[in-house]
Motif scaffolding. Structure first.
Motif, PDB file in Angstrom:
ATOM      1  N   HIS A   1       0.804  -1.232   0.000  1.00 27.68           N
ATOM      2  CA  HIS A   1       0.000   0.000   0.000  1.00 27.68           C
ATOM      3  C   HIS A   1       0.835   1.280   0.000  1.00 27.68           C
ATOM      4  O   HIS A   1       0.611   2.163   0.827  1.00 27.68           O
ATOM      5  N   ARG A   2       1.772   1.381  -0.920  1.00 29.97           N
ATOM      6  CA  ARG A   2       2.638   2.562  -0.941  1.00 29.97           C
ATOM      7  C   ARG A   2       1.835   3.820  -1.217  1.00 29.97           C
ATOM      8  O   ARG A   2       1.227   3.975  -2.265  1.00 29.97           O
ATOM      9  N   LYS A   3       1.829   4.694  -0.246  1.00 34.92           N
ATOM     10  CA  LYS A   3       1.029   5.924  -0.331  1.00 34.92           C
ATOM     11  C   LYS A   3       1.580   6.908  -1.352  1.00 34.92           C
ATOM     12  O   LYS A   3       0.863   7.783  -1.810  1.00 34.92           O
ATOM     13  N   ASP A   4       2.858   6.763  -1.707  1.00 36.26           N
ATOM     14  CA  ASP A   4       3.444   7.684  -2.672  1.00 36.26           C
ATOM     15  C   ASP A   4       3.091   7.319  -4.119  1.00 36.26           C
ATOM     16  O   ASP A   4       3.401   8.068  -5.044  1.00 36.26           O
ATOM     17  N   LEU A   5       2.421   6.179  -4.325  1.00 38.59           N
ATOM     18  CA  LEU A   5       1.994   5.777  -5.662  1.00 38.59           C
ATOM     19  C   LEU A   5       0.491   5.959  -5.793  1.00 38.59           C
ATOM     20  O   LEU A   5      -0.266   5.613  -4.884  1.00 38.59           O
ATOM     21  N   ILE A   6       0.087   6.479  -6.932  1.00 38.49           N
ATOM     22  CA  ILE A   6      -1.341   6.712  -7.151  1.00 38.49           C
ATOM     23  C   ILE A   6      -2.112   5.401  -7.055  1.00 38.49           C
ATOM     24  O   ILE A   6      -1.673   4.374  -7.554  1.00 38.49           O
ATOM     25  N   GLY A   7      -3.240   5.442  -6.388  1.00 38.49           N
ATOM     26  CA  GLY A   7      -4.071   4.255  -6.222  1.00 38.49           C
ATOM     27  C   GLY A   7      -3.645   3.355  -5.085  1.00 38.49           C
ATOM     28  O   GLY A   7      -4.297   2.365  -4.795  1.00 38.49           O
ATOM     29  N   LYS A   8      -2.521   3.656  -4.427  1.00 37.63           N
ATOM     30  CA  LYS A   8      -1.980   2.845  -3.327  1.00 37.63           C
ATOM     31  C   LYS A   8      -2.065   1.345  -3.648  1.00 37.63           C
ATOM     32  O   LYS A   8      -2.858   0.608  -3.043  1.00 37.63           O
TER      33      LYS A   8
ATOM     34  N   HIS B   1      11.074  -4.981  -9.631  1.00 40.94           N
ATOM     35  CA  HIS B   1      10.480  -5.348 -10.923  1.00 40.94           C
ATOM     36  C   HIS B   1       9.673  -4.200 -11.540  1.00 40.94           C
ATOM     37  O   HIS B   1       9.085  -4.389 -12.609  1.00 40.94           O
ATOM     38  N   ARG B   2       9.616  -3.052 -10.849  1.00 37.71           N
ATOM     39  CA  ARG B   2       8.782  -1.912 -11.284  1.00 37.71           C
ATOM     40  C   ARG B   2       7.361  -2.409 -11.586  1.00 37.71           C
ATOM     41  O   ARG B   2       6.771  -2.119 -12.621  1.00 37.71           O
ATOM     42  N   LEU B   3       6.819  -3.174 -10.637  1.00 38.00           N
ATOM     43  CA  LEU B   3       5.514  -3.805 -10.813  1.00 38.00           C
ATOM     44  C   LEU B   3       4.600  -3.485  -9.639  1.00 38.00           C
ATOM     45  O   LEU B   3       5.019  -3.560  -8.478  1.00 38.00           O
ATOM     46  N   CYS B   4       3.359  -3.138  -9.970  1.00 39.08           N
ATOM     47  CA  CYS B   4       2.313  -2.933  -8.964  1.00 39.08           C
ATOM     48  C   CYS B   4       1.225  -3.966  -9.207  1.00 39.08           C
ATOM     49  O   CYS B   4       0.812  -4.173 -10.349  1.00 39.08           O
ATOM     50  N   ILE B   5       0.775  -4.597  -8.143  1.00 39.69           N
ATOM     51  CA  ILE B   5      -0.346  -5.529  -8.250  1.00 39.69           C
ATOM     52  C   ILE B   5      -1.496  -4.996  -7.406  1.00 39.69           C
ATOM     53  O   ILE B   5      -1.324  -4.662  -6.238  1.00 39.69           O
TER      54      ILE B   5
ATOM     55  N   ALA C   1      -5.836   5.361 -12.224  1.00 37.24           N
ATOM     56  CA  ALA C   1      -4.660   5.019 -11.419  1.00 37.24           C
ATOM     57  C   ALA C   1      -3.699   4.137 -12.222  1.00 37.24           C
ATOM     58  O   ALA C   1      -2.483   4.373 -12.227  1.00 37.24           O
ATOM     59  N   GLN C   2      -4.239   3.153 -12.913  1.00 34.08           N
ATOM     60  CA  GLN C   2      -3.399   2.253 -13.706  1.00 34.08           C
ATOM     61  C   GLN C   2      -2.690   3.009 -14.826  1.00 34.08           C
ATOM     62  O   GLN C   2      -1.494   2.798 -15.064  1.00 34.08           O
ATOM     63  N   GLU C   3      -3.412   3.898 -15.477  1.00 32.43           N
ATOM     64  CA  GLU C   3      -2.826   4.708 -16.551  1.00 32.43           C
ATOM     65  C   GLU C   3      -1.687   5.577 -16.021  1.00 32.43           C
ATOM     66  O   GLU C   3      -0.619   5.661 -16.624  1.00 32.43           O
TER      67      GLU C   3
ATOM     68  N   LEU D   1       0.147   5.125 -13.322  1.00 29.96           N
ATOM     69  CA  LEU D   1       1.286   4.286 -12.944  1.00 29.96           C
ATOM     70  C   LEU D   1       2.079   3.864 -14.182  1.00 29.96           C
ATOM     71  O   LEU D   1       3.314   3.910 -14.183  1.00 29.96           O
ATOM     72  N   LYS D   2       1.369   3.465 -15.226  1.00 29.79           N
ATOM     73  CA  LYS D   2       2.052   3.069 -16.470  1.00 29.79           C
ATOM     74  C   LYS D   2       2.821   4.243 -17.055  1.00 29.79           C
ATOM     75  O   LYS D   2       3.946   4.076 -17.530  1.00 29.79           O
ATOM     76  N   ASN D   3       2.237   5.431 -17.004  1.00 26.80           N
ATOM     77  CA  ASN D   3       2.922   6.630 -17.507  1.00 26.80           C
ATOM     78  C   ASN D   3       4.166   6.953 -16.695  1.00 26.80           C
ATOM     79  O   ASN D   3       5.085   7.598 -17.197  1.00 26.80           O
ATOM     80  N   ASP D   4       4.200   6.501 -15.430  1.00 29.10           N
ATOM     81  CA  ASP D   4       5.372   6.712 -14.574  1.00 29.10           C
ATOM     82  C   ASP D   4       6.381   5.565 -14.679  1.00 29.10           C
ATOM     83  O   ASP D   4       7.313   5.481 -13.887  1.00 29.10           O
ATOM     84  N   GLY D   5       6.131   4.655 -15.621  1.00 29.34           N
ATOM     85  CA  GLY D   5       7.087   3.576 -15.857  1.00 29.34           C
ATOM     86  C   GLY D   5       6.859   2.298 -15.071  1.00 29.34           C
ATOM     87  O   GLY D   5       7.727   1.428 -15.023  1.00 29.34           O
ATOM     88  N   TRP D   6       5.706   2.166 -14.447  1.00 33.96           N
ATOM     89  CA  TRP D   6       5.386   0.954 -13.690  1.00 33.96           C
ATOM     90  C   TRP D   6       4.606  -0.012 -14.575  1.00 33.96           C
ATOM     91  O   TRP D   6       3.819   0.402 -15.409  1.00 33.96           O
ATOM     92  N   ARG D   7       4.813  -1.309 -14.340  1.00 35.58           N
ATOM     93  CA  ARG D   7       3.931  -2.322 -14.921  1.00 35.58           C
ATOM     94  C   ARG D   7       2.810  -2.524 -13.909  1.00 35.58           C
ATOM     95  O   ARG D   7       3.046  -2.475 -12.706  1.00 35.58           O
TER      96      ARG D   7
END
Length: 139
Positions: A43-50, A58-62, A102-104, A106-112
């Protein structure tokens, strides 16, 4: 439209017990990931959508989504309530829109970004296979 079978006070109490973190499906995903040797942050608060699980290496959010709340397409758990549709339909649509944004971002910030649905957590072996696919692992 049918009336609610419980009082507004009781309905409020029921709804307040629905958790957003540490849900049973999320705990199942965390357990399998840990078993597989995958380490994550929660639940990283610094990332949109936590995101529920974040794998910085892995630059991955699930996100672990409840089928009902996040409208899993063609899933038996994503039913539409028969009562108070004027309340539920916009509420559920907002959830889907918020998820998409949120997914968009994160992807724009380089996350999968990956989604694991509640129904996928019911069978541990299938869940493990899904996680392997996400990471493209042959464990």
């Amino acid at each position: 439209m049918s009336a609610d079978i419980v009082s507004p006070t009781h309905r409020s109490k029921i709804m307040s017990m629905i958790r957003g973190k540490n849900t049973q499906p999320e705990m199942a995903v965390r357990s399998v990931c840990h078993e597989m040797g995958l380490r994550y942050r929660l639940h990283r608060k610094d990332l949109i959508g936590k995101p529920d699980l974040v794998f910085p290496k892995h630059r991955l959010c699930i996100f672990v989504h409840g089928c009902f709340w996040h409208r899993h397409t063609d899933c038996k758990y994503a039913y539409t309530p028969k009562s108070r549709q004027d309340f539920w339909l916009p509420k559920l649509a907002k959830n889907v829109e918020r998820d998409k944004n949120a997914q968009e971002a994160l992807k724009n910030d380089g996350w999968r970004v990956a989604i694991i649905w509640e129904c996928q957590t019911k069978n541990r072996e299938l869940l493990r296979t899904e996680i392997q696919k996400i990471f493209k692992l042959n464990i």
